[in-house]
Design an enzyme around this catalytic site. Structure first.
Site, mmCIF file in Angstrom:
data_model
loop_
_atom_site.group_PDB
_atom_site.id
_atom_site.type_symbol
_atom_site.label_atom_id
_atom_site.label_comp_id
_atom_site.label_asym_id
_atom_site.label_seq_id
_atom_site.Cartn_x
_atom_site.Cartn_y
_atom_site.Cartn_z
ATOM 1 C CG HIS A 166 -6.228 6.691 3.981
ATOM 2 N ND1 HIS A 166 -5.210 7.371 3.354
ATOM 3 C CD2 HIS A 166 -6.553 5.684 3.140
ATOM 4 C CE1 HIS A 166 -4.924 6.777 2.208
ATOM 5 N NE2 HIS A 166 -5.728 5.756 2.050
ATOM 6 N N GLY A 167 -9.000 6.575 7.541
ATOM 7 C CA GLY A 167 -9.338 6.792 8.947
ATOM 8 C C GLY A 167 -10.831 6.807 9.170
ATOM 9 C CG ASP A 191 -2.119 0.816 1.161
ATOM 10 O OD1 ASP A 191 -2.485 1.224 0.042
ATOM 11 O OD2 ASP A 191 -2.732 1.095 2.218
ATOM 12 C CG HIS A 192 -1.084 4.980 0.362
ATOM 13 N ND1 HIS A 192 -1.466 5.896 -0.577
ATOM 14 C CD2 HIS A 192 -2.240 4.458 0.868
ATOM 15 C CE1 HIS A 192 -2.780 5.946 -0.646
ATOM 16 N NE2 HIS A 192 -3.276 5.080 0.219
ATOM 17 C CG ASN A 234 -7.445 0.105 -0.710
ATOM 18 O OD1 ASN A 234 -7.545 -0.864 -1.454
ATOM 19 N ND2 ASN A 234 -6.526 1.036 -0.873
ATOM 20 N N GLY A 254 -9.944 4.512 1.591
ATOM 21 C CA GLY A 254 -10.779 5.056 2.660
ATOM 22 C C GLY A 254 -12.104 4.339 2.800
#
Ligand code: 13P
Length: 285
Positions: free
Chosen positions: A179-180, A82-83, A229, A208
């Site tokens: 995200h989060g 990922d990232h 994701n 996200g």
């Protein structure tokens, strides 16, 4: 059938319009729980690792763990980084055997992002691996990577041009996702996904995922979000089930780690199964 190339897993999902869940695992227990839930559901699944997890466990140990479990899996699966803005980490994971990487050069000027992504795609192809690309940061910090600031949205033409020039296998646009934990359900620019996929049939990665509604997932999957994701929900389930177990252990003054692992694994599996059902991937493998 177990380890299947990233591109193949996503092609089937994109063509048939279901979503393949990509879960960010954090250790052996969560890796095993995700694979086991996917097997029970006959669902393909992507195992995702953040750079932080790779650094914590080690490229070689994490890959060995993955390989040992995935080669026995009865459903198509692959391992994705990922990232990752760090080219050295990308190279290390590809050389070790990762099936795909998200080269996150979204903080670079677009031209430089494009130039380096072309290089990463060429490097990945030497290993038969795939690449996800992005040109706008997805809001929120994911295991130490990213920012809470809303990034500049690029034009549709810039996205299409990036996809064409770089040859990435999957593209992650910013559509108001983050995200989060969302403070409220976000308003998403779903048309942006259709505008891209109607012009170039490329699987889109929806970042996200935690906190989006069932309707949002299903609408976006129908528009071409073939990779969905989920990270925060897994972390929350993992931590909260550990906490619940430990509270009970304290009350009873009984301390058995293996029973705790069984309890947490079950909780993670239930969380995973729900997402697989929502994304329509159940029974596809
Ligand atoms: P969440 O943490 O919101 O589930 O997002 C996961 C993600 O997009 C990983 O890149």
């Amino acid at each position: 059938m177990p380890i299947v190339p990233f591109k193949e897993i996503l092609k089937d999902a994109f063509d048939k319009r279901y979503g393949v869940a990509a879960f960010n695992i954090v250790n052996d227990l969560t890796l095993d729980a995700v694979l086991s839930a996917a097997e029970d559901a006959h669902s393909p699944v992507i195992i995702q690792t953040s750079v932080k997890t790779v650094k914590m466990i080690g490229v070689d140990v994490l890959y060995a763990m993955w390989k040992a479990m995935a080669s026995k899996a009865k459903v198509p699966t692959c391992i994705h980084l990922d990232h990752c803005p760090d080219r050295a980490m990308i190279s290390a994971c590809l050389a070790e055997g990762w099936d795909s990487v998200l080269f996150d050069a979204s903080s670079m000027p677009l031209e430089e992002n494009r130039r380096q992504t072309v290089e990463v795609v060429a490097e990945a192809q030497r290993y038969g691996a795939g690449v996800e690309g992005e040109i706008e940061g997805i809001r929120g910090v994911e295991d130490g990577v990213g920012s809470d600031a809303e990034s500049d949205r690029k034009t549709l033409e810039a996205s299409l041009d990036f996809v064409r020039v770089t040859g990435v296998d999957c593209f992650a646009p910013a559509i108001g996702n983050a995200h989060g934990v969302y403070l409220k359900t976000p308003t998403l620019d779903v048309q942006r996904v259709s505008d891209i996929t109607n012009t170039i049939p490329i699987p889109i990665a929806l970042h996200g995922g935690t906190g989006l509604t069932k309707e949002q997932f299903q609408d976006l999957i129908a528009r071409g979000c073939a990779k969905v994701n989920i990270s925060t929900a897994l972390k929350i389930t993992y931590m909260q089930s550990n906490l619940a177990y430990l509270r009970e252990a304290e009350t009873k003054n009984k301390w058995d780690p293996l029973s705790q692992f069984t309890f947490v694994r079950k909780a993670v599996k239930e969380m995973v199964s729900e997402y697989l059902t929502t994304f329509g991937s159940v029974g596809r493998a």
